[in-house]
Design an enzyme around this catalytic site. Structure first.
Site, PDB file in Angstrom:
ATOM      1  N   LYS A 277      59.359  50.844  -5.354  1.00 50.75           N
ATOM      2  CA  LYS A 277      58.137  51.405  -4.750  1.00 50.75           C
ATOM      3  C   LYS A 277      58.153  51.258  -3.232  1.00 50.75           C
ATOM      4  O   LYS A 277      57.828  52.187  -2.513  1.00 50.75           O
ATOM      5  CB  LYS A 277      56.880  50.690  -5.292  1.00 50.75           C
ATOM      6  CG  LYS A 277      56.667  50.848  -6.785  1.00 50.75           C
ATOM      7  CD  LYS A 277      55.321  50.274  -7.228  1.00 50.75           C
ATOM      8  CE  LYS A 277      55.186  48.792  -6.994  1.00 50.75           C
ATOM      9  NZ  LYS A 277      56.093  47.953  -7.787  1.00 50.75           N
TER      10      LYS A 277
ATOM     11  N   ARG B 107      46.500  47.688  -9.658  1.00 47.87           N
ATOM     12  CA  ARG B 107      47.367  46.975 -10.592  1.00 47.87           C
ATOM     13  C   ARG B 107      46.627  46.614 -11.862  1.00 47.87           C
ATOM     14  O   ARG B 107      47.217  46.015 -12.758  1.00 47.87           O
ATOM     15  CB  ARG B 107      47.841  45.707  -9.926  1.00 47.87           C
ATOM     16  CG  ARG B 107      49.342  45.704  -9.594  1.00 47.87           C
ATOM     17  CD  ARG B 107      49.626  44.336  -9.070  1.00 47.87           C
ATOM     18  NE  ARG B 107      50.956  43.940  -8.862  1.00 47.87           N
ATOM     19  CZ  ARG B 107      51.633  44.042  -7.734  1.00 47.87           C
ATOM     20  NH1 ARG B 107      51.139  44.705  -6.720  1.00 47.87           N
ATOM     21  NH2 ARG B 107      52.813  43.496  -7.631  1.00 47.87           N
TER      22      ARG B 107
ATOM     23  N   ARG C  20      68.011  42.084  -4.008  1.00 47.85           N
ATOM     24  CA  ARG C  20      67.112  42.158  -2.845  1.00 47.85           C
ATOM     25  C   ARG C  20      67.056  40.798  -2.132  1.00 47.85           C
ATOM     26  O   ARG C  20      67.108  40.737  -0.904  1.00 47.85           O
ATOM     27  CB  ARG C  20      65.699  42.554  -3.322  1.00 47.85           C
ATOM     28  CG  ARG C  20      64.643  42.466  -2.245  1.00 47.85           C
ATOM     29  CD  ARG C  20      63.426  43.267  -2.600  1.00 47.85           C
ATOM     30  NE  ARG C  20      62.475  42.543  -3.412  1.00 47.85           N
ATOM     31  CZ  ARG C  20      61.405  43.094  -3.974  1.00 47.85           C
ATOM     32  NH1 ARG C  20      61.188  44.386  -3.846  1.00 47.85           N
ATOM     33  NH2 ARG C  20      60.566  42.384  -4.687  1.00 47.85           N
TER      34      ARG C  20
ATOM     35  N   ARG D 238      61.384  36.268  -0.338  1.00 47.78           N
ATOM     36  CA  ARG D 238      60.050  36.099  -0.923  1.00 47.78           C
ATOM     37  C   ARG D 238      60.052  34.962  -1.936  1.00 47.78           C
ATOM     38  O   ARG D 238      60.958  34.845  -2.748  1.00 47.78           O
ATOM     39  CB  ARG D 238      59.644  37.403  -1.617  1.00 47.78           C
ATOM     40  CG  ARG D 238      59.149  38.454  -0.670  1.00 47.78           C
ATOM     41  CD  ARG D 238      58.937  39.768  -1.361  1.00 47.78           C
ATOM     42  NE  ARG D 238      58.097  39.668  -2.559  1.00 47.78           N
ATOM     43  CZ  ARG D 238      57.607  40.716  -3.208  1.00 47.78           C
ATOM     44  NH1 ARG D 238      57.885  41.934  -2.768  1.00 47.78           N
ATOM     45  NH2 ARG D 238      56.870  40.559  -4.276  1.00 47.78           N
TER      46      ARG D 238
ATOM     47  N   ARG E 121      55.789  37.967 -13.215  1.00 49.37           N
ATOM     48  CA  ARG E 121      55.364  39.244 -12.618  1.00 49.37           C
ATOM     49  C   ARG E 121      55.510  40.379 -13.627  1.00 49.37           C
ATOM     50  O   ARG E 121      54.698  41.293 -13.683  1.00 49.37           O
ATOM     51  CB  ARG E 121      56.184  39.536 -11.349  1.00 49.37           C
ATOM     52  CG  ARG E 121      55.748  38.661 -10.175  1.00 49.37           C
ATOM     53  CD  ARG E 121      56.817  38.561  -9.120  1.00 49.37           C
ATOM     54  NE  ARG E 121      57.016  39.796  -8.392  1.00 49.37           N
ATOM     55  CZ  ARG E 121      58.105  40.040  -7.651  1.00 49.37           C
ATOM     56  NH1 ARG E 121      59.064  39.130  -7.553  1.00 49.37           N
ATOM     57  NH2 ARG E 121      58.215  41.177  -7.009  1.00 49.37           N
TER      58      ARG E 121
HETATM   59  P1  AMP Z   1      54.158  42.993  -4.523  1.00 54.30           P
HETATM   60  O1  AMP Z   1      54.627  42.813  -3.108  1.00 54.30           O
HETATM   61  O2  AMP Z   1      53.483  44.298  -4.761  1.00 54.30           O
HETATM   62  O3  AMP Z   1      55.248  42.712  -5.518  1.00 54.30           O
HETATM   63  O4  AMP Z   1      53.035  41.876  -4.773  1.00 54.30           O
HETATM   64  C1  AMP Z   1      53.342  40.509  -4.678  1.00 54.30           C
HETATM   65  C2  AMP Z   1      52.220  39.684  -5.277  1.00 54.30           C
HETATM   66  O5  AMP Z   1      51.003  39.921  -4.562  1.00 54.30           O
HETATM   67  C3  AMP Z   1      51.864  40.008  -6.727  1.00 54.30           C
HETATM   68  O6  AMP Z   1      52.699  39.352  -7.663  1.00 54.30           O
HETATM   69  C4  AMP Z   1      50.426  39.517  -6.799  1.00 54.30           C
HETATM   70  O7  AMP Z   1      50.344  38.111  -6.875  1.00 54.30           O
HETATM   71  C5  AMP Z   1      49.879  39.924  -5.450  1.00 54.30           C
HETATM   72  N1  AMP Z   1      49.328  41.306  -5.466  1.00 54.30           N
HETATM   73  C6  AMP Z   1      49.777  42.373  -4.772  1.00 54.30           C
HETATM   74  N2  AMP Z   1      49.034  43.461  -5.033  1.00 54.30           N
HETATM   75  C7  AMP Z   1      48.097  43.061  -5.924  1.00 54.30           C
HETATM   76  C8  AMP Z   1      47.042  43.741  -6.607  1.00 54.30           C
HETATM   77  N3  AMP Z   1      46.803  45.044  -6.416  1.00 54.30           N
HETATM   78  N4  AMP Z   1      46.268  42.996  -7.466  1.00 54.30           N
HETATM   79  C9  AMP Z   1      46.488  41.695  -7.665  1.00 54.30           C
HETATM   80  N5  AMP Z   1      47.478  40.999  -7.076  1.00 54.30           N
HETATM   81  C10 AMP Z   1      48.273  41.674  -6.207  1.00 54.30           C
END
Ligand code: AMP
Length: 194
Positions: free
Chosen positions: A13, A88, A127, A139, A150
């Site tokens: 994404k 999400r 990554r 990360r 996740r």
């Molecule tokens: P990402 O970078 O999109 O993989 O997000 C990393 C982490 O941020 C996720 O595992 C969640 O803990 C938190 N997070 C990001 N976006 C959301 C969302 N829309 N709702 C809830 N938690 C989020």
């Protein structure tokens, strides 16, 4: 254009959103990035979110909806935006619809990047290695334990969004197992038809 990109962690994404920013002159709104920035800055919201994120679970809908609602009012979003990592949960998707309706805005397209789950852990590990090699900070949630969580969160809380958007005729799917260029081509095709 206002676009939502759906797909599990490691689906690509972020990569595809970055490309759309260059190509379509819109901004990328990644809730994960926003939350990581808030955590790094030590804001109250960031500190609250950090432990949850590090473990791979989802931050509360309330926090995330608040962040997005505030962000899309910024001037740079006037030409459109691409939401990466939001919504999400179905509650977030409903809140987004309500929020956009309030602002007299519409979603143009929801694109789901469909991938084979068995390939995802390898992608995440790749990554992390690439980031490390480039001297960046890996990360905290790009490790097998957090990744597993996740994926659990994705299956349980995010996968139902496909049906939510399909029911309202807004969902397009692309094959995320293809090369980055081919996925990009399929996304362009979906957006051009939206
Ligand atoms: P990402 O970078 O999109 O993989 O997000 C990393 C982490 O941020 C996720 O595992 C969640 O803990 C938190 N997070 C990001 N976006 C959301 C969302 N829309 N709702 C809830 N938690 C989020």
């Amino acid at each position: 254009m206002r676009i939502v990109l759906l797909g599990p962690p490691g689906a690509g994404k972020g990569t595809q959103a970055g490309r759309l920013v260059d190509k379509r002159g819109i901004v990328q709104l990644s809730t994960g990035e926003m939350l990581r920035a808030a955590a790094a800055a030590g804001t109250p919201v960031g500190l609250k979110a950090k432990a949850v994120m590090d473990g791979g679970s989802l931050v509360s809908d309330e926090i995330v909806i608040g962040i997005v609602s505030e962000r899309i009012d910024h001037k740079d979003c006037a030409n459109g935006f691409i939401l990466d990592g939001f919504p999400r949960t179905v509650a977030q998707a409903e809140a987004l619809d309500a929020l956009l309706a309030e602002k007299a805005m519409d979603l143009d397209c929801v694109v789901e990047i469909v991938v084979d789950e068995s390939a995802l852990l390898a992608r995440i590990e790749h990554r992390a290695r690439e980031t490390e090699a480039a001297g960046g900070e890996v990360r905290k949630d790009d490790n097998p334990e957090a990744f597993k969580q996740r994926l659990v969160a994705y299956r349980k809380q995010t996968a139902p969004l496909s049906a939510y958007y399909a029911d309202s005729g807004r969902l397009r799917t692309v094959d995320g197992m293809q090369s980055i260029e081919e996925v990009a081509r399929q996304i362009d095709d979906a957006l051009d038809k939206a």
